[in-house]
Design a protein around this motif. Structure first.
Motif, PDB file in Angstrom:
ATOM      1  N   GLN A   2      19.765 -17.542   9.093  1.00 18.95           N
ATOM      2  CA  GLN A   2      20.049 -17.331  10.505  1.00 18.95           C
ATOM      3  C   GLN A   2      20.366 -18.658  11.185  1.00 18.95           C
ATOM      4  N   ARG A   3      21.198 -18.573  12.220  1.00 19.29           N
ATOM      5  CA  ARG A   3      21.546 -19.758  12.998  1.00 19.29           C
ATOM      6  C   ARG A   3      21.317 -19.476  14.473  1.00 19.29           C
ATOM      7  N   VAL A  15      18.088 -22.082  11.488  1.00 21.14           N
ATOM      8  CA  VAL A  15      16.748 -22.064  12.073  1.00 21.14           C
ATOM      9  C   VAL A  15      15.742 -22.824  11.213  1.00 21.14           C
ATOM     10  N   LEU A  16      16.046 -23.024   9.939  1.00 18.10           N
ATOM     11  CA  LEU A  16      15.241 -23.900   9.091  1.00 18.10           C
ATOM     12  C   LEU A  16      16.027 -25.179   8.834  1.00 18.10           C
ATOM     13  N   VAL A  17      15.373 -26.312   9.069  1.00 16.14           N
ATOM     14  CA  VAL A  17      16.002 -27.618   8.891  1.00 16.14           C
ATOM     15  C   VAL A  17      15.522 -28.197   7.569  1.00 16.14           C
ATOM     16  N   LEU A  18      16.440 -28.691   6.754  1.00 15.71           N
ATOM     17  CA  LEU A  18      16.054 -29.266   5.465  1.00 15.71           C
ATOM     18  C   LEU A  18      15.674 -30.731   5.647  1.00 15.71           C
ATOM     19  N   ASN A  45      22.620 -25.440   7.261  1.00 15.91           N
ATOM     20  CA  ASN A  45      23.574 -26.476   7.695  1.00 15.91           C
ATOM     21  C   ASN A  45      22.953 -27.600   8.521  1.00 15.91           C
ATOM     22  N   PHE A  46      21.606 -27.684   8.592  1.00 13.48           N
ATOM     23  CA  PHE A  46      20.958 -28.640   9.477  1.00 13.48           C
ATOM     24  C   PHE A  46      20.069 -29.556   8.631  1.00 13.48           C
ATOM     25  N   LEU A  47      20.456 -30.825   8.506  1.00 13.72           N
ATOM     26  CA  LEU A  47      19.729 -31.788   7.682  1.00 13.72           C
ATOM     27  C   LEU A  47      18.972 -32.769   8.556  1.00 13.72           C
ATOM     28  N   ILE A  82      25.322 -30.194  10.107  1.00 13.62           N
ATOM     29  CA  ILE A  82      24.772 -30.891  11.273  1.00 13.62           C
ATOM     30  C   ILE A  82      23.811 -31.955  10.762  1.00 13.62           C
ATOM     31  N   ILE A  83      24.108 -33.207  11.046  1.00 12.12           N
ATOM     32  CA  ILE A  83      23.261 -34.312  10.620  1.00 12.12           C
ATOM     33  C   ILE A  83      22.355 -34.728  11.771  1.00 12.12           C
ATOM     34  N   GLY A  84      21.059 -34.674  11.522  1.00 11.26           N
ATOM     35  CA  GLY A  84      20.089 -35.226  12.454  1.00 11.26           C
ATOM     36  C   GLY A  84      19.406 -36.405  11.795  1.00 11.26           C
TER      37      GLY A  84
END
Length: 323
Positions: A2-3, A15-18, A45-47, A82-84
């Motif tokens: 999910q996003r 919704v889950l960040v790796l 897609n969220f690191l 998406i890079i955090g």
């Protein structure tokens, strides 16, 4: 996977960040790539990374970012991800711990851009705060980097509530977006603040929760599974009170919560870790929450991914939270 669009941004984020703190170090490059490939395969897609991740245990500085940069280039996935990452990182061995001077922020940012082999960072966190510096100066530095195209949005990590309020108040008064997210230590377990090895870490509390609820600020918590406290490896009197999980989480409230998690996990035929993470993902929280997970192997990653499919009702949430 999910996003959910991160409020105040156009980032449609998993919704889950790796979390990738150990990538390229104790999780070698090949193992890191397997975890990244699996996460991408399920549309993650969220690191989450930082300029200084693994610097405490690895001779190559910035190895987490460098590993992500290599994977992104080899796979050609940069536009999908998406890079955090975090800058203004505290010095771990010597020198000034707090690094919120303009030159510190800009220098760290450019090093991260180089490590990640990218032209812009999607979400740039300040890893720590320096309460001696006016928040206005810090916001202006970040705004300059947005204008320069080096970052798209910015956030804070391990900032106290009064300082977040100061920064957001200045941003609002000056017509700027300000912080779009806050990263803190938060999970189903209560943190033993007096036993934290780093007193500058900031954990979620009732006042910060209220602030998030009232303003809708997104939370992107680290240690969202309490360093494995709910994994089944820990129990009262097990002699592990000096482990990381033991120092942070061994107390009566948490062991009572662990027992309730175990009962719920048996009833639902799920792992305890899934229940603890499903709590973080629950819509019962009145603001967006994107928990950071830190799997060390494929089994742990797949276990965490299973939490996305679990929906706990409000009664279950309140039961888990009870003291």
């Amino acid at each position: 996977m999910q996003r959910l669009v991160l409020p105040q941004t156009d980032l449609n984020a998993s919704v889950l960040v790796l979390g990738t703190a150990l990538f390229g170090s104790s999780i070698d490059e090949a193992g890191s790539f397997r975890l990244l490939d699996r996460y991408y395969e399920v549309h993650g897609n969220f690191l989450d990374t930082s300029l200084n991740y693994a610097d405490w245990q690895w001779p190559v500085k910035g190895i987490s970012e460098k590993t992500l940069g290599k994977w992104l280039k080899l796979r050609g996935h940069r536009q999908d991800i998406i890079i955090g990452t975090k800058g203004a990182c505290p010095r771990l061995n010597n020198g000034a711990f707090f690094r919120l001077q303009r030159e510190d922020i800009v220098s760290d940012l450019h090093q991260s851009l180089h490590n990640l082999q990218t032209d812009t960072i999607d979400l740039y966190y300040l890893h720590r705060d320096d309460p001696s510096k006016p928040a206005a100066e810090i916001i202006e530095t970040l705004e300059d980097q947005v204008k320069a195209g080096n970052i798209r949005y910015y956030a804070c990590s391990n900032w106290s509530l009064p300082r977040i309020q100061e920064a957001c108040r200045y941003a609002k008064e000056s017509g700027k977006r300000g912080f779009v997210a806050n990263q803190m230590m938060w999970s189903l377990a209560n943190v033993n603040r007096h036993r934290l090895s780093d007193p500058t870490l900031v954990s979620m509390d009732a006042w910060m929760t209220q602030y998030h609820e009232e303003g809708g600020l997104s939370a992107i918590p680290y240690s969202s599974q309490a360093n494995g406290f709910f994994s089944g490896k820990y129990a009262p009197g097990d002699g592990q009170s000096d482990s990381l999980a033991g120092r942070h989480y061994y107390n009566e409230i948490n062991f009572a919560r662990l027992e309730r998690v175990q009962h719920m996990a048996r009833d639902l035929d799920l792992s305890c870790s899934v229940i603890a993470l499903a709590y973080m993902l629950s819509p019962a929280h009145a603001f967006p929450v994107y928990p950071v997970i830190g799997p060390k192997n494929m089994e742990q990653l797949d276990d965490s991914l299973a939490a996305v499919e679990v929906q706990l009702d409000l009664n279950s949430i309140r039961m888990l939270e009870a003291h």
